[in-house]
Write an enzyme that holds these catalytic residues in place. Structure first.
Site, PDB file in Angstrom:
ATOM      1  N   SER A  45       9.248  -8.162  -8.511  1.00  0.00           N
ATOM      2  CA  SER A  45       9.072  -7.372  -9.732  1.00  0.00           C
ATOM      3  C   SER A  45      10.178  -6.364 -10.009  1.00  0.00           C
ATOM      4  CB  SER A  45       7.734  -6.627  -9.665  1.00  0.00           C
ATOM      5  OG  SER A  45       6.667  -7.546  -9.555  1.00  0.00           O
ATOM      6  N   ALA A  46      11.092  -6.157  -9.066  1.00  0.00           N
ATOM      7  CA  ALA A  46      12.175  -5.205  -9.297  1.00  0.00           C
ATOM      8  C   ALA A  46      13.040  -5.605 -10.487  1.00  0.00           C
ATOM      9  CB  ALA A  46      13.037  -5.080  -8.039  1.00  0.00           C
TER      10      ALA A  46
END
Length: 702
Positions: free
Chosen positions: A398-399
């Site tokens: 998700s970064a």
């Protein structure tokens, strides 16, 4: 009648007796004339050209020889010496143009009277070559060999090369027995013989005593080609915390790498020159190597060096000043070691292959620190691996969602004013439910800021579906535009995800793209959804750092660099004038508006400072000045190289990108802990907190 015949016989006999002496006299006269002409010619040559011929005999050839100079130094951003040269006295040998093996044998034998050398790894062939180089030894061995070693099946003599090879074979067969002194001579003979014509090799440059130098110096006249010189080796006063970034230098024996030999020889290098072989040492070889010295050497008719004159003393290699502060670099590496040790103690590194962190200045692209740990899952042994920041790829999770949201804003499927979406899980046939980490129904809908705060996978998948004009009905096959992968990746590429960053360290790799179609040729729509929230393509950590820096600085994708400036070296070894200074290099400007950027920046700020159980980066909340961040978690697998056919165990890769201070960012970072067996521990968050604390303290920011 008989009387007439007798008269004719008498006449013929008298004519024969008179004809034979005449012919002999004529022959003698001709020989005399030729001999007289030869004597006259010799006298003419002696008198007229005698001086010229004598000068030709005494003639010397003049050849320009080059010599190495000390390699340039490497300093950190505060002027601390990171890589220097340790100089030592050396005994050298310069090989003449056509020196014979027997001559080298004699010199080596004499030299061992005055110095002792360590015996190299001598092969039987090396020992045989040494034995055969002794005066008349080759001829003796040739006589002793069987006839089949000298002639072929037809009785014709073999070539000299073949005969010598058979001599070596014969000596080895008879047995090679050398005492310690002979082994030393053989070692010297090997080094000297291996030298190229008119090149200089080091015979001894370690543990050379003053007594040895003095004795060799006293006998230089009987040691043609031997000189007293100096040699250098690279040393690291600050330790080797970033040795993998700096790279290596070849030894004299290794010389020029085989894959670059033609180009480097054309550039004036010698085969046995010591050159940078990797990373900074290689990238900046032309700067660090300096300019070779030049000597004019006079070579006599006996091919021995008669006189040597210095034409140009050479220019020492230039110095590199890095963007990295060695003190901060050490802190980041120590912080990474501490967090990784904690993960080990928690028992979740069974399949882990390390952890990595990189810190940039988002305003310039300057690398402030690069740290890495490589872990061997089989042994649990760890080693420093800062280079893994640029040459290892991971699915980051998700970064990357900041790029997903900005891509959707630029695509127009959402706007800064209208970006709320329902938060319902997605059901595709033959696939597990696609949802976020929190339970379904936790949120009925989310806007873009909230989606980043709570790290909603559903929100990102909805964006991809809109960009791909998806036709979606729960539990039925979904169709999307076939260009969905190229569209999503095109936006990611603008931030640096999936493309090389251009960092000035050789060996950078690029991200790995997953396939877009299955074995039946159908578009992998489910994988396109995975791509949107970072669970499909893999990226290097330097790409992640460039991506978050682009968001931090307002949309400029800057080329990362570790060399801040290049500086000359004075004759006394101190630093001289600057020759170049690295300026920020903009690779591209991402086409979002300030309002669109503010949505993502606020979302990353909320991920740190927002409230609610599912807020992802609250461990950074107490930092002052305040920071913004985005965490990531991705499903990954450990593939056992010893048993590739086995089912790979599932692992977790945790990551984080962040920038600060929030209002005016001057530091950005990316962190990854791949292949853990649990996401518990928040190790990227804890590491980021410590790095910020160290950086703020170092720079005096409050």
């Amino acid at each position: 009648m008989r009387r007439i015949l007798d008269i004719l016989k008498k006449r013929t006999g008298s004519q024969a007796k008179s004809t034979i002496p005449f012919r002999l006299n004529l022959l003698f006269f001709i020989v005399f004339v030729l001999f007289a002409m030869l004597v006259a010619q010799l006298a003419y040559l002696q008198i007229v050209y005698g001086g010229k011929f004598q000068a030709e005999v005494d003639r010397t050839d003049k050849t320009v020889m080059t010599g190495s100079v000390p390699r340039g130094m490497i300093y950190d951003s505060k002027g601390r010496l990171l890589v220097g040269n340790s100089t030592a006295n050396a005994i050298t040998y310069t090989k003449s143009g056509s020196v014979k093996s027997s001559d080298i044998y004699t010199i080596a034998s004499r030299l061992t009277k005055y110095m002792k050398v360590d015996v190299d790894d001598l092969t039987d062939r090396d020992k045989a070559d040494y034995i055969l180089a002794a005066p008349n030894k080759s001829a003796q061995v040739a006589k002793q060999m069987p006839k089949s070693y000298r002639v072929d099946a037809n009785g014709d003599a073999l070539s000299s090369t073949k005969i010598y090879a058979n001599e070596v074979k014969y000596v080895q067969k008879e047995g090679v027995h050398l005492n310690d002194k002979d082994l030393q001579r053989a070692s010297l003979f090997k080094k000297m013989s291996a030298a190229y014509s008119l090149s200089t090799v080091f015979l001894k440059d370690k543990n050379l005593s003053a007594r040895e130098i003095a004795q060799v110096s006293e006998h230089l006249t009987e040691l043609p080609g031997i000189s007293i010189g100096s040699n250098w080796t690279r040393d690291y006063p600050q330790g080797k915390s970033i040795a993998s970034i700096i790279g290596g230098v070849s030894t004299e024996q290794q010389g020029i790498p085989d894959d670059e030999i033609n180009s480097m020889l054309a550039s004036g290098y010698s085969r046995n020159d010591r050159v940078g072989t990797s990373y900074l040492e290689k990238n900046y070889e032309s700067i660090l190597s300096g300019t070779k010295s030049q000597r004019q050497v006079q070579i006599g008719s006996n091919n021995q060096i008669k006189k040597s004159t210095v034409l140009y003393k050479g220019q020492k290699g230039g110095n590199l000043n890095l963007t990295i502060d060695s003190s901060f670099q050490k802190k980041v590496q120590d912080d990474l070691n501490a967090q990784y040790s904690a993960a080990k103690a928690a028992g979740i590194t069974q399949y882990s292959d390390g952890a990595y962190a990189v810190v940039l200045n988002p305003k310039t692209g300057a690398v402030l620190a690069m740290a890495g740990i490589h872990n061997d899952p089989k042994t649990g042994d760890t080693s420093e691996d800062a280079l893994g920041v640029i040459n290892r790829t991971f699915v980051m999770g998700s970064a990357v969602k900041g790029a997903t949201v900005l891509g959707a804003l630029m695509d127009g499927v959402i706007t800064p004013e209208n970006n709320s979406q329902v938060d319902n899980p997605i059901y595709l046939p033959g696939s597990p439910v696609k949802k976020s980490v929190y339970p379904p129904g936790t949120f009925s809908s989310l806007n873009a800021i909230q989606a980043l705060q709570f790290s909603s996978n559903i929100y990102m998948m909805n964006l991809a579906m809109k960009e791909g004009n998806a036709k979606y009905v729960p539990n039925e096959e979904m169709s999307m535009n076939p260009d969905i992968f190229s569209k999503l990746r095109g936006y990611f590429n603008q931030f640096g995800l999936g493309v090389k960053t251009g960092i000035d360290i050789s060996g950078e790799t690029t991200g790995i793209e997953g396939s877009t179609r299955n074995s039946d040729g159908q578009l992998k729509t489910g994988s396109a959804l995975d791509l949107s929230y970072g669970n499909y393509d893999a990226y290097t950590l330097i790409e992640m750092a460039q991506y978050i820096s682009t968001i931090a600085n307002g949309g400029y994708r800057l080329k990362p660099y570790v060399v801040q400036s290049i500086q000359k070296t004075k004759d006394d070894g101190t630093k001289g004038a600057l020759t170049s200074v690295t300026k920020p290099s903009v690779l591209n400007k991402v086409g979002f508006t300030q309002d669109e950027l503010n949505v993502v920046r606020k979302g990353m700020y909320a991920a740190v400072h927002g409230s609610g159980y599912w807020t992802t980066a609250t461990k950074l909340k107490d930092l002052s000045p305040a920071v913004a961040a985005k965490t990531g978690t991705a499903q990954s697998f450990y593939y056992n190289p010893d048993n590739p056919s086995s089912d790979p165990p599932e692992t977790i890769t945790t990551s984080l990108v962040s920038f600060g201070p929030y209002e005016d960012p001057n530091v950005a970072m990316a962190i990854v802990f791949p292949n853990l067996t649990s996401e518990n521990g928040s190790y990227p968050n804890l590491l980021a907190h410590q790095i910020y604390t160290d950086y703020y303290k170092m720079t005096g920011q409050k």
